[in-house]
Structure formats: C-alpha cells, structure tokens
Design a protein around this motif. Structure first.
Motif, PDB file in Angstrom:
ATOM      1  N   MET A   1       0.861  -1.154   0.000  1.00  0.00           N
ATOM      2  CA  MET A   1       0.000   0.000   0.000  1.00  0.00           C
ATOM      3  C   MET A   1       0.907   1.215   0.000  1.00  0.00           C
ATOM      4  SD  MET A   1      -3.189   1.253   0.399  1.00  0.00           S
ATOM      5  CE  MET A   1      -4.191  -0.059   0.988  1.00  0.00           C
ATOM      6  N   ALA A   2       0.745   2.056  -0.986  1.00  0.00           N
ATOM      7  CA  ALA A   2       1.528   3.283  -1.096  1.00  0.00           C
ATOM      8  C   ALA A   2       0.686   4.314  -1.831  1.00  0.00           C
ATOM      9  CB  ALA A   2       2.829   3.033  -1.835  1.00  0.00           C
ATOM     10  N   GLU A   3       1.025   5.580  -1.617  1.00  0.00           N
ATOM     11  CA  GLU A   3       0.276   6.640  -2.286  1.00  0.00           C
ATOM     12  C   GLU A   3       1.221   7.649  -2.914  1.00  0.00           C
ATOM     13  OE1 GLU A   3      -1.917   9.289   0.254  1.00  0.00           O
ATOM     14  OE2 GLU A   3      -0.337   9.302   1.731  1.00  0.00           O
ATOM     15  N   GLY A   4       0.665   8.451  -3.801  1.00  0.00           N
ATOM     16  CA  GLY A   4       1.424   9.537  -4.409  1.00  0.00           C
ATOM     17  C   GLY A   4       2.593   9.067  -5.252  1.00  0.00           C
ATOM     18  N   TYR A  16       3.660  -5.162  -5.897  1.00  0.00           N
ATOM     19  CA  TYR A  16       2.453  -4.583  -6.465  1.00  0.00           C
ATOM     20  C   TYR A  16       1.914  -3.547  -5.499  1.00  0.00           C
ATOM     21  CZ  TYR A  16       2.455  -8.611  -9.563  1.00  0.00           C
ATOM     22  OH  TYR A  16       2.804  -9.548 -10.478  1.00  0.00           O
ATOM     23  N   THR A  17       1.221  -2.546  -6.019  1.00  0.00           N
ATOM     24  CA  THR A  17       0.550  -1.574  -5.171  1.00  0.00           C
ATOM     25  C   THR A  17      -0.955  -1.735  -5.347  1.00  0.00           C
ATOM     26  OG1 THR A  17       0.721   0.098  -6.908  1.00  0.00           O
ATOM     27  CG2 THR A  17       2.444   0.093  -5.217  1.00  0.00           C
ATOM     28  N   VAL A  18      -1.719  -1.272  -4.372  1.00  0.00           N
ATOM     29  CA  VAL A  18      -3.178  -1.380  -4.468  1.00  0.00           C
ATOM     30  C   VAL A  18      -3.674  -0.487  -5.603  1.00  0.00           C
ATOM     31  CG1 VAL A  18      -5.363  -0.958  -3.276  1.00  0.00           C
ATOM     32  CG2 VAL A  18      -3.459  -2.019  -2.054  1.00  0.00           C
ATOM     33  N   ALA A  19      -3.302   0.782  -5.560  1.00  0.00           N
ATOM     34  CA  ALA A  19      -3.661   1.703  -6.639  1.00  0.00           C
ATOM     35  C   ALA A  19      -2.444   1.864  -7.541  1.00  0.00           C
ATOM     36  CB  ALA A  19      -4.077   3.054  -6.067  1.00  0.00           C
ATOM     37  N   ARG A  52      -9.894  -3.746   7.047  1.00  0.00           N
ATOM     38  CA  ARG A  52     -10.733  -4.255   5.952  1.00  0.00           C
ATOM     39  C   ARG A  52     -10.011  -4.091   4.609  1.00  0.00           C
ATOM     40  NH1 ARG A  52     -14.948  -2.202   9.125  1.00  0.00           N
ATOM     41  NH2 ARG A  52     -14.907  -0.170   8.108  1.00  0.00           N
ATOM     42  N   THR A  53      -9.413  -2.933   4.402  1.00  0.00           N
ATOM     43  CA  THR A  53      -8.688  -2.689   3.152  1.00  0.00           C
ATOM     44  C   THR A  53      -7.497  -3.623   3.033  1.00  0.00           C
ATOM     45  OG1 THR A  53      -9.368  -0.362   3.171  1.00  0.00           O
ATOM     46  CG2 THR A  53      -7.477  -0.934   1.790  1.00  0.00           C
ATOM     47  N   GLU A  54      -6.768  -3.816   4.114  1.00  0.00           N
ATOM     48  CA  GLU A  54      -5.610  -4.722   4.108  1.00  0.00           C
ATOM     49  C   GLU A  54      -6.028  -6.146   3.755  1.00  0.00           C
ATOM     50  OE1 GLU A  54      -3.364  -2.145   7.590  1.00  0.00           O
ATOM     51  OE2 GLU A  54      -4.206  -4.100   8.065  1.00  0.00           O
ATOM     52  N   ARG A  55      -7.146  -6.593   4.318  1.00  0.00           N
ATOM     53  CA  ARG A  55      -7.626  -7.952   4.011  1.00  0.00           C
ATOM     54  C   ARG A  55      -8.092  -8.062   2.567  1.00  0.00           C
ATOM     55  NH1 ARG A  55      -9.791  -7.374   9.136  1.00  0.00           N
ATOM     56  NH2 ARG A  55     -11.826  -6.860   8.281  1.00  0.00           N
ATOM     57  N   GLU A  56      -8.843  -7.067   2.124  1.00  0.00           N
ATOM     58  CA  GLU A  56      -9.397  -7.117   0.763  1.00  0.00           C
ATOM     59  C   GLU A  56      -8.304  -7.188  -0.299  1.00  0.00           C
ATOM     60  OE1 GLU A  56     -12.241  -4.550  -2.264  1.00  0.00           O
ATOM     61  OE2 GLU A  56     -12.073  -3.924  -0.178  1.00  0.00           O
ATOM     62  N   TYR A  57      -7.244  -6.421  -0.107  1.00  0.00           N
ATOM     63  CA  TYR A  57      -6.182  -6.367  -1.113  1.00  0.00           C
ATOM     64  C   TYR A  57      -4.927  -7.143  -0.711  1.00  0.00           C
ATOM     65  CZ  TYR A  57      -9.102  -2.852  -3.266  1.00  0.00           C
ATOM     66  OH  TYR A  57     -10.152  -2.202  -3.857  1.00  0.00           O
ATOM     67  N   GLU A  58      -5.016  -7.901   0.364  1.00  0.00           N
ATOM     68  CA  GLU A  58      -3.910  -8.727   0.850  1.00  0.00           C
ATOM     69  C   GLU A  58      -2.634  -7.901   1.036  1.00  0.00           C
ATOM     70  OE1 GLU A  58      -3.537 -12.226  -1.599  1.00  0.00           O
ATOM     71  OE2 GLU A  58      -5.682 -12.629  -1.481  1.00  0.00           O
ATOM     72  N   ARG A  82      13.467  11.252   4.543  1.00  0.00           N
ATOM     73  CA  ARG A  82      12.537  12.370   4.512  1.00  0.00           C
ATOM     74  C   ARG A  82      11.287  12.116   5.353  1.00  0.00           C
ATOM     75  NH1 ARG A  82      13.059  11.662  -1.147  1.00  0.00           N
ATOM     76  NH2 ARG A  82      15.108  12.395  -1.727  1.00  0.00           N
ATOM     77  N   GLY A  83      11.378  11.185   6.307  1.00  0.00           N
ATOM     78  CA  GLY A  83      10.255  10.914   7.202  1.00  0.00           C
ATOM     79  C   GLY A  83       9.351   9.784   6.767  1.00  0.00           C
ATOM     80  N   GLU A  84       9.653   9.122   5.657  1.00  0.00           N
ATOM     81  CA  GLU A  84       8.846   7.993   5.213  1.00  0.00           C
ATOM     82  C   GLU A  84       8.970   6.860   6.231  1.00  0.00           C
ATOM     83  OE1 GLU A  84      11.572   9.077   3.657  1.00  0.00           O
ATOM     84  OE2 GLU A  84      11.120   9.688   1.630  1.00  0.00           O
ATOM     85  N   VAL A  85       7.897   6.099   6.374  1.00  0.00           N
ATOM     86  CA  VAL A  85       7.924   4.946   7.290  1.00  0.00           C
ATOM     87  C   VAL A  85       7.399   3.721   6.545  1.00  0.00           C
ATOM     88  CG1 VAL A  85       7.129   3.996   9.486  1.00  0.00           C
ATOM     89  CG2 VAL A  85       7.487   6.458   9.267  1.00  0.00           C
ATOM     90  N   LEU A  86       8.154   2.636   6.635  1.00  0.00           N
ATOM     91  CA  LEU A  86       7.724   1.340   6.092  1.00  0.00           C
ATOM     92  C   LEU A  86       7.168   0.531   7.245  1.00  0.00           C
ATOM     93  CD1 LEU A  86       7.564  -0.724   3.755  1.00  0.00           C
ATOM     94  CD2 LEU A  86       9.842  -1.509   4.469  1.00  0.00           C
ATOM     95  N   TYR A  87       5.906   0.097   7.104  1.00  0.00           N
ATOM     96  CA  TYR A  87       5.240  -0.684   8.148  1.00  0.00           C
ATOM     97  C   TYR A  87       5.002  -2.115   7.650  1.00  0.00           C
ATOM     98  CZ  TYR A  87       3.856   3.781  10.292  1.00  0.00           C
ATOM     99  OH  TYR A  87       3.845   5.018  10.868  1.00  0.00           O
ATOM    100  N   ALA A  88       5.131  -3.065   8.551  1.00  0.00           N
ATOM    101  CA  ALA A  88       4.691  -4.431   8.280  1.00  0.00           C
ATOM    102  C   ALA A  88       3.250  -4.534   8.768  1.00  0.00           C
ATOM    103  CB  ALA A  88       5.571  -5.431   9.027  1.00  0.00           C
ATOM    104  N   VAL A  89       2.424  -5.199   7.989  1.00  0.00           N
ATOM    105  CA  VAL A  89       1.028  -5.388   8.352  1.00  0.00           C
ATOM    106  C   VAL A  89       0.901  -6.746   9.037  1.00  0.00           C
ATOM    107  CG1 VAL A  89      -1.319  -5.615   7.434  1.00  0.00           C
ATOM    108  CG2 VAL A  89       0.267  -3.969   6.419  1.00  0.00           C
TER     109      VAL A  89
END
Length: 90
Positions: A1-4, A16-19, A52-58, A82-89
């Motif tokens: 999951m990433a944006e921008g 892969y990314t969701v969007a 819910r989003t995490e489950r739907e898109y794995e 630059r302040g980015e954070v990588l999270y494990a789900v």
C-alpha cells in the motif's frame, strides 16, 4: 500500500501496489483501488477500516510517505531520510 509519487516507484522494485502509480487501462477496478488508497491514508480513517482494506487487497506492507499514520496495529520496520515509514502489516 503506497500513495502519491511513492506508488510510482515501488513497482520498479517488484511489489504490487493497491492503486496504480500511473493510469492502467487494463485494471478494471482502478477507481475503486484509488479510492481505497486515498481512504486508507486519510486523516481520521479508523483502524477497523484499514484492516478491511488490508484484508481485501492482501496488503503486507505499507509505505507511508508522510510518516503520519497513527495506527498501533502497524509495525514500523524502517524509516526513510525524509520521514517515510515502512510498516509491516500483521
């Protein structure tokens, strides 16, 4: 999951990314995926909605370019210059 802009760079490394980072004519649910990503990163989105989003898109990883997600269920793994954070789900 990433944006921008980050969502454009992540696929270059294999995930892969969701969007999609760019318009994808072959992705039938592109608008729904983009809306889900915007909601996921929006201020005020509940942890339950994120799960819910995490489950739907794995979703297994979240790259927060602003470092602003306040979600105790996500486990920070790395921080960028630059302040980015990588999270494990979980």
């Amino acid at each position: 999951m990433a944006e921008g802009r980050v969502a454009r760079q992540v696929p270059a490394y294999g995930p892969y990314t969701v969007a999609p980072g760019y318009p994808d004519f072959f992705l039938a649910d592109e608008k729904r995926r983009t809306a889900a990503t915007e909601t996921y990163f929006a201020t005020g989105t509940s942890p339950a909605e994120r799960r819910r989003t995490e489950r739907e898109y794995e979703v297994r990883w979240v790259l927060d370019r602003r470092g602003a997600l306040d979600d105790p269920a996500l486990r920070p793994v790395a921080r960028g210059p630059r302040g980015e954070v990588l999270y494990a789900v979980p």
